[in-house]
Design a protein around this motif. Sequence first.
Motif, PDB file in Angstrom:
ATOM      1  N   THR A  95       0.799  -1.231   0.000  1.00 26.87           N
ATOM      2  CA  THR A  95       0.000   0.000   0.000  1.00 26.87           C
ATOM      3  C   THR A  95       0.832   1.281   0.000  1.00 26.87           C
ATOM      4  O   THR A  95       0.569   2.182  -0.800  1.00 26.87           O
ATOM      5  N   PRO A  96       1.852   1.420   0.865  1.00 30.86           N
ATOM      6  CA  PRO A  96       2.582   2.688   0.899  1.00 30.86           C
ATOM      7  C   PRO A  96       3.325   3.010  -0.403  1.00 30.86           C
ATOM      8  O   PRO A  96       3.665   4.161  -0.651  1.00 30.86           O
ATOM      9  N   CYS A  97       3.552   2.003  -1.233  1.00 32.64           N
ATOM     10  CA  CYS A  97       4.441   2.127  -2.386  1.00 32.64           C
ATOM     11  C   CYS A  97       3.742   2.527  -3.679  1.00 32.64           C
ATOM     12  O   CYS A  97       4.401   2.691  -4.704  1.00 32.64           O
ATOM     13  N   TYR A 149      -1.102   9.569   4.461  1.00 31.15           N
ATOM     14  CA  TYR A 149      -1.136   9.522   5.923  1.00 31.15           C
ATOM     15  C   TYR A 149      -0.015  10.328   6.577  1.00 31.15           C
ATOM     16  O   TYR A 149       0.220  10.216   7.775  1.00 31.15           O
ATOM     17  N   GLN A 150       0.651  11.186   5.818  1.00 32.13           N
ATOM     18  CA  GLN A 150       1.639  12.089   6.414  1.00 32.13           C
ATOM     19  C   GLN A 150       0.936  13.384   6.794  1.00 32.13           C
ATOM     20  O   GLN A 150       1.110  14.426   6.175  1.00 32.13           O
ATOM     21  N   ASP A 155      -2.528  14.518  12.201  1.00 33.07           N
ATOM     22  CA  ASP A 155      -3.357  13.656  13.047  1.00 33.07           C
ATOM     23  C   ASP A 155      -3.079  12.159  12.828  1.00 33.07           C
ATOM     24  O   ASP A 155      -3.783  11.317  13.359  1.00 33.07           O
ATOM     25  N   CYS A 156      -2.030  11.839  12.063  1.00 31.72           N
ATOM     26  CA  CYS A 156      -1.658  10.449  11.795  1.00 31.72           C
ATOM     27  C   CYS A 156      -0.246  10.170  12.279  1.00 31.72           C
ATOM     28  O   CYS A 156       0.624  11.038  12.239  1.00 31.72           O
ATOM     29  N   SER A 157      -0.028   8.955  12.705  1.00 29.48           N
ATOM     30  CA  SER A 157       1.312   8.495  13.021  1.00 29.48           C
ATOM     31  C   SER A 157       1.491   7.138  12.356  1.00 29.48           C
ATOM     32  O   SER A 157       0.735   6.205  12.634  1.00 29.48           O
ATOM     33  N   ASN A 180       6.727   7.522  10.895  1.00 29.02           N
ATOM     34  CA  ASN A 180       7.164   8.321  12.044  1.00 29.02           C
ATOM     35  C   ASN A 180       7.970   7.492  13.035  1.00 29.02           C
ATOM     36  O   ASN A 180       8.779   8.030  13.789  1.00 29.02           O
ATOM     37  N   LEU A 181       7.709   6.201  13.048  1.00 33.08           N
ATOM     38  CA  LEU A 181       8.312   5.317  14.033  1.00 33.08           C
ATOM     39  C   LEU A 181       8.666   3.995  13.364  1.00 33.08           C
ATOM     40  O   LEU A 181       7.866   3.460  12.589  1.00 33.08           O
ATOM     41  N   VAL A 182       9.862   3.478  13.648  1.00 37.26           N
ATOM     42  CA  VAL A 182      10.284   2.178  13.128  1.00 37.26           C
ATOM     43  C   VAL A 182      10.491   1.254  14.321  1.00 37.26           C
ATOM     44  O   VAL A 182      11.223   1.582  15.248  1.00 37.26           O
TER      45      VAL A 182
END
Length: 173
Positions: A83-85, A93-94, A97-99, A151-153
Amino acid sequence: MCDKLILVGYMGAGKSTIGLLLAQKTAKNFLDLDQIITKNEGKSIPEIFAANGELYFRKLEHQLLKEIVETQSNFVLSLGGGTPCYANNHLVYQRADCSAIYLKASIETLLHRVAQEPEKRPLLMHIADESLEDFIAKQLFERSYYYNQANLVIAVDHLSPEQITTAISQQLA
């Protein structure tokens, strides 16, 4: 903690499992993009790929992702591995209100997990010339840019779903 949590990562990284646990822990609604698509279409993901092709699936995925992010709140959303690609979905989603949380798994972990249920993973059904390990390594390389926009890995190797969920909660607190 953000109102909208989006889980990204390769197939087999644990997005659906962790998403459900994280939603319970944070009192948010759990949404799984692939489940929503299959419910709306009345077909499994492999059936959609076979009947309509990947492009059709990616368009559905993009439309639903935009709709969910723009109209819903207080959720944990598990995305499909690709999906992200596609269609600049990583930009959808950047938002403030999204992380986005990337569940990062090693090739070995992913190989072990996806090899157990290849029939549920349409992209794996037609691997001919290259080994599954090579295929996963190539796709991880190609997708890493998009996954790492999160935002977080969170590295998930050798951790239980509960440990991963706790690590995410602590990082987001």
